[in-house]
Design a protein around this motif. Structure first.
Motif, short mmCIF file in Angstrom:
data_model
loop_
_atom_site.label_atom_id
_atom_site.label_comp_id
_atom_site.label_asym_id
_atom_site.label_seq_id
_atom_site.Cartn_x
_atom_site.Cartn_y
_atom_site.Cartn_z
N ASP A 123 -7.42 -1.44 6.03
CA ASP A 123 -7.75 -0.18 5.36
C ASP A 123 -9.13 0.28 5.83
OD1 ASP A 123 -9.60 -1.80 3.90
OD2 ASP A 123 -8.05 -2.22 2.40
N CYS A 124 -9.52 1.48 5.36
CA CYS A 124 -10.82 2.04 5.77
C CYS A 124 -11.98 1.21 5.25
CB CYS A 124 -10.92 3.49 5.31
SG CYS A 124 -9.87 4.62 6.26
N THR A 152 -3.25 9.89 12.89
CA THR A 152 -3.32 10.77 11.73
C THR A 152 -2.33 11.92 11.82
OG1 THR A 152 -5.18 11.96 12.75
CG2 THR A 152 -5.71 10.19 11.20
N PRO A 180 1.66 7.04 4.10
CA PRO A 180 0.43 7.81 3.84
C PRO A 180 -0.82 7.29 4.56
CG PRO A 180 1.69 7.61 1.83
CD PRO A 180 2.39 6.75 2.84
N ASP A 181 -1.06 5.98 4.53
CA ASP A 181 -2.29 5.44 5.12
C ASP A 181 -2.05 4.59 6.36
OD1 ASP A 181 -3.94 6.57 3.11
OD2 ASP A 181 -3.32 4.95 1.76
N THR A 182 -0.80 4.25 6.63
CA THR A 182 -0.47 3.40 7.77
C THR A 182 0.73 3.97 8.51
OG1 THR A 182 0.98 1.99 6.42
CG2 THR A 182 -1.34 1.30 6.62
N LEU A 207 -3.30 1.04 10.94
CA LEU A 207 -4.06 1.97 10.11
C LEU A 207 -4.10 3.35 10.76
CD1 LEU A 207 -5.91 2.21 7.58
CD2 LEU A 207 -7.82 1.57 9.07
N ARG A 208 -3.89 4.38 9.94
CA ARG A 208 -4.04 5.76 10.41
C ARG A 208 -5.51 6.14 10.31
NH1 ARG A 208 0.75 9.39 7.87
NH2 ARG A 208 -0.08 10.83 9.46
#
Length: 241
Positions: A123-124, A152, A180-182, A207-208
Motif C-alpha cells: 500500500d501507499c 492508475t 480500487p488500489d491494486t 499497487l496502483r
C-alpha cells in the motif's frame, strides 16, 4: 509467505531469466538503464539495489566499481546472482524490501529500486515508509533511482492481455484485473513438456502507484525528485538528497 513471494517462488522465479531474454540480453538492458542516468558514482562507493533479482542492475553497478548490497526476497533469484557475479563486489541479502536499512551499516551514495519493484509493496503507507528509510540511508547528495509501471489508468478489453515472451517451448502472457488500489496480475504460462503443452496460472497484486504520490513522499522526506519516461514503458524517478 506473502502471495507475492509465493507467486515468485512457485511461478515466476524459475523462468525469470528467460522472461528477461537471457543473461546477456538482461545485463545489456541493465547497463543501458544506467547509461541513461545523469549519475556520477565514484569507484568504490557503496550502493544498494532493492529487488535486485538475478542482478540485472547490481552486476552492471559492480562492473562500474561500486560495492553493491543486493536485497531480494527470492532465494532462487539471489542464487542466480551469486552464480553470475564472479568476483564482483556484490553482497546478497535475502530480506524484505522495507528491512534493507538493517544491512547498511553506513549511509550509501545511491539506492536503486528498478524494474517495477515498488508496486510489489502492499500500500501507499509502505511506499512512504520505504522512502523515509531511503532518505535516512543516503549520503548528502546521494540519489534514489526507481522505475515502476503506472497502473492508475485502467486498460480496457483486449488491452488487458499483455504478451510477455514466447518461443518454441514456452509462452507467457499477463492478464490485468483492476481493483480500487491494486491490479491483480495473472501470469498465464504455457510450457511444452515431452511434446505436450501444459498450462499453469498464478496471480498476485501490484499497487496502483501514481507518480504524484511517489514524488510527494520523496519531497516530504527531503528528496528533490524528477520524473520522466523510463525504459520498457515504465516511469523513471531520480530523487536526490
Amino acid at each position: 509467505m506473502s502471495s507475492v513471494e509465493r507467486h515468485y517462488a512457485d511461478h515466476l522465479a524459475p523462468i525469470y531469466l528467460w522472461m528477461a531474454g537471457g543473461v546477456e540480453s538482461a545485463l545489456q538492458a541493465g547497463r543501458a538503464d544506467l547509461d541513461a542516468l545523469d549519475l556520477a558514482l565514484a569507484v568504490g562507493c557503496k550502493v544498494a539495489d532493492l529487488g535486485a533479482g538475478f542482478g540485472m542492475h547490481a552486476i552492471p553497478l559492480a562492473e562500474r566499481g561500486c560495492r553493491v548490497t543486493a536485497v531480494d526476497r527470492s532465494e532462487l533469484l539471489l542464487g542466480s546472482l551469486e552464480g553470475l557475479r564472479g568476483n564482483l563486489a556484490i553482497e546478497t541479502v535475502n530480506a524484505d524490501l522495507l528491512d534493507f536499512g538493517a544491512y547498511l551499516p553506513d549511509p550509501v551514495a545511491a539506492i536503486f529500486c528498478m524494474g517495477d519493484t515498488l508496486t510489489h509493496l502492499p500500500d501507499c503507507a509502505a511506499v512512504e515508509a520505504l522512502i523515509r528509510r531511503v532518505a535516512a540511508a543516503l549520503l548528502p547528495g546521494g540519489a534514489f533511482v526507481a522505475t515502476f509501471r503506472d497502473y492508475t489508468a485502467e486498460l480496457l478489453g483486449d488491452r488487458r492481455f499483455i504478451p510477455v515472451r514466447a518461443d518454441d517451448s514456452r509462452i507467457l502472457t499477463c492478464f490485468l484485473e483492476y481493483r480500487p488500489d491494486t491490479v491483480l496480475v495473472h501470469d498465464i504460462l504455457h510450457e511444452r513438456e515431452q511434446g505436450v503443452w501444459r498450462t499453469r496460472v498464478s496471480h498476485y497484486p501490484k499497487l496502483r502507484l501514481s507518480a504524484e504520490v511517489l514524488a510527494g513522499a520523496c519531497s516530504a522526506n527531503g528528496l528533490a525528485a524528477s520524473l520522466d519516461s523510463g525504459p520498457r514503458g515504465m516511469v523513471r524517478l531520480v530523487a536526490r538528497r
